[in-house]
Design a protein around this motif. Structure first.
Motif, PDB file in Angstrom:
ATOM      1  N   SER A  10       0.823  -1.213   0.000  1.00 33.76           N
ATOM      2  CA  SER A  10       0.000   0.000   0.000  1.00 33.76           C
ATOM      3  C   SER A  10       0.855   1.259   0.000  1.00 33.76           C
ATOM      4  O   SER A  10       0.494   2.264  -0.606  1.00 33.76           O
ATOM      5  N   LYS A  11       1.993   1.227   0.692  1.00 30.80           N
ATOM      6  CA  LYS A  11       2.870   2.400   0.719  1.00 30.80           C
ATOM      7  C   LYS A  11       3.279   2.802  -0.698  1.00 30.80           C
ATOM      8  O   LYS A  11       3.315   3.976  -1.036  1.00 30.80           O
ATOM      9  N   TYR A  12       3.570   1.823  -1.536  1.00 33.42           N
ATOM     10  CA  TYR A  12       4.007   2.133  -2.893  1.00 33.42           C
ATOM     11  C   TYR A  12       2.838   2.304  -3.858  1.00 33.42           C
ATOM     12  O   TYR A  12       3.007   2.884  -4.926  1.00 33.42           O
ATOM     13  N   ALA A  13       1.646   1.851  -3.488  1.00 32.67           N
ATOM     14  CA  ALA A  13       0.470   2.082  -4.327  1.00 32.67           C
ATOM     15  C   ALA A  13       0.013   3.534  -4.202  1.00 32.67           C
ATOM     16  O   ALA A  13      -0.361   4.162  -5.186  1.00 32.67           O
ATOM     17  N   TYR A  14       0.055   4.089  -2.987  1.00 34.94           N
ATOM     18  CA  TYR A  14      -0.401   5.458  -2.754  1.00 34.94           C
ATOM     19  C   TYR A  14       0.711   6.485  -2.941  1.00 34.94           C
ATOM     20  O   TYR A  14       0.455   7.617  -3.316  1.00 34.94           O
ATOM     21  N   GLU A  15       1.962   6.128  -2.653  1.00 33.34           N
ATOM     22  CA  GLU A  15       3.136   6.994  -2.790  1.00 33.34           C
ATOM     23  C   GLU A  15       2.926   8.395  -2.210  1.00 33.34           C
ATOM     24  O   GLU A  15       3.127   9.408  -2.874  1.00 33.34           O
ATOM     25  N   ARG A  18       6.513  12.274   2.300  1.00 29.92           N
ATOM     26  CA  ARG A  18       6.795  12.575   3.697  1.00 29.92           C
ATOM     27  C   ARG A  18       6.888  14.084   3.848  1.00 29.92           C
ATOM     28  O   ARG A  18       7.200  14.791   2.902  1.00 29.92           O
ATOM     29  N   PRO A  19       6.630  14.615   5.043  1.00 31.95           N
ATOM     30  CA  PRO A  19       6.690  16.062   5.255  1.00 31.95           C
ATOM     31  C   PRO A  19       8.026  16.682   4.833  1.00 31.95           C
ATOM     32  O   PRO A  19       8.048  17.781   4.282  1.00 31.95           O
ATOM     33  N   VAL A  20       9.144  15.982   5.049  1.00 32.75           N
ATOM     34  CA  VAL A  20      10.441  16.538   4.676  1.00 32.75           C
ATOM     35  C   VAL A  20      10.510  16.816   3.177  1.00 32.75           C
ATOM     36  O   VAL A  20      11.060  17.831   2.740  1.00 32.75           O
ATOM     37  N   THR A  21       9.916  15.963   2.365  1.00 29.82           N
ATOM     38  CA  THR A  21       9.928  16.145   0.913  1.00 29.82           C
ATOM     39  C   THR A  21       9.079  17.345   0.512  1.00 29.82           C
ATOM     40  O   THR A  21       9.481  18.158  -0.319  1.00 29.82           O
ATOM     41  N   VAL A  22       7.917  17.469   1.115  1.00 30.32           N
ATOM     42  CA  VAL A  22       7.013  18.571   0.787  1.00 30.32           C
ATOM     43  C   VAL A  22       7.621  19.912   1.201  1.00 30.32           C
ATOM     44  O   VAL A  22       7.576  20.879   0.447  1.00 30.32           O
ATOM     45  N   ILE A  23       8.199  19.968   2.380  1.00 32.78           N
ATOM     46  CA  ILE A  23       8.781  21.224   2.864  1.00 32.78           C
ATOM     47  C   ILE A  23       9.964  21.653   2.001  1.00 32.78           C
ATOM     48  O   ILE A  23      10.114  22.819   1.662  1.00 32.78           O
ATOM     49  N   ARG A  24      10.800  20.708   1.612  1.00 26.74           N
ATOM     50  CA  ARG A  24      11.986  21.056   0.826  1.00 26.74           C
ATOM     51  C   ARG A  24      11.675  21.365  -0.630  1.00 26.74           C
ATOM     52  O   ARG A  24      12.321  22.211  -1.242  1.00 26.74           O
ATOM     53  N   PRO A  41      12.644   7.784   7.159  1.00 27.30           N
ATOM     54  CA  PRO A  41      12.840   6.504   6.465  1.00 27.30           C
ATOM     55  C   PRO A  41      12.790   6.685   4.946  1.00 27.30           C
ATOM     56  O   PRO A  41      12.226   7.653   4.449  1.00 27.30           O
ATOM     57  N   ALA A  42      13.342   5.746   4.238  1.00 23.10           N
ATOM     58  CA  ALA A  42      13.412   5.835   2.778  1.00 23.10           C
ATOM     59  C   ALA A  42      12.213   5.192   2.094  1.00 23.10           C
ATOM     60  O   ALA A  42      12.320   4.699   0.981  1.00 23.10           O
ATOM     61  N   HIS A  43      11.064   5.174   2.752  1.00 23.42           N
ATOM     62  CA  HIS A  43       9.852   4.642   2.138  1.00 23.42           C
ATOM     63  C   HIS A  43       8.712   5.635   2.332  1.00 23.42           C
ATOM     64  O   HIS A  43       8.779   6.493   3.199  1.00 23.42           O
ATOM     65  N   PRO A  44       7.642   5.535   1.523  1.00 21.92           N
ATOM     66  CA  PRO A  44       6.529   6.468   1.646  1.00 21.92           C
ATOM     67  C   PRO A  44       5.889   6.440   3.038  1.00 21.92           C
ATOM     68  O   PRO A  44       6.003   5.465   3.774  1.00 21.92           O
ATOM     69  N   ASP A  45       5.189   7.521   3.354  1.00 21.71           N
ATOM     70  CA  ASP A  45       4.645   7.731   4.690  1.00 21.71           C
ATOM     71  C   ASP A  45       3.346   6.970   4.976  1.00 21.71           C
ATOM     72  O   ASP A  45       3.112   6.532   6.089  1.00 21.71           O
TER      73      ASP A  45
END
Length: 61
Positions: A10-15, A18-24, A41-45
């Motif tokens: 499911s993590k990779y289906a929804y992708e 993470r907040p760090v990605t959005v903020i940067r 972590p190196a996987h979707p939230d």
């Protein structure tokens, strides 16, 4: 084990980002120098592995 497989899939289906990605790199007021308090972590939230594991019930024999 079934819960772990379903959650990882499911993590990779929804992708979800993470907040760090959005903020940067987000479209609204990005801050490329922002750093979180802890390493992300190196996987979707989404969905949360902790919540799905806590809700899993063992099968009775």
């Amino acid at each position: 084990m079934d819960t772990q497989i379903a959650t990882s899939g499911s993590k990779y289906a929804y992708e979800r980002w993470r907040p760090v990605t959005v903020i940067r790199t987000g479209a609204i007021d990005p801050d490329p120098d922002w750093t979180p308090l802890h390493t992300s972590p190196a996987h979707p939230d989404y969905p949360s592995g902790h919540n799905t594991y806590a809700g899993a019930q063992p099968r009775s024999h």
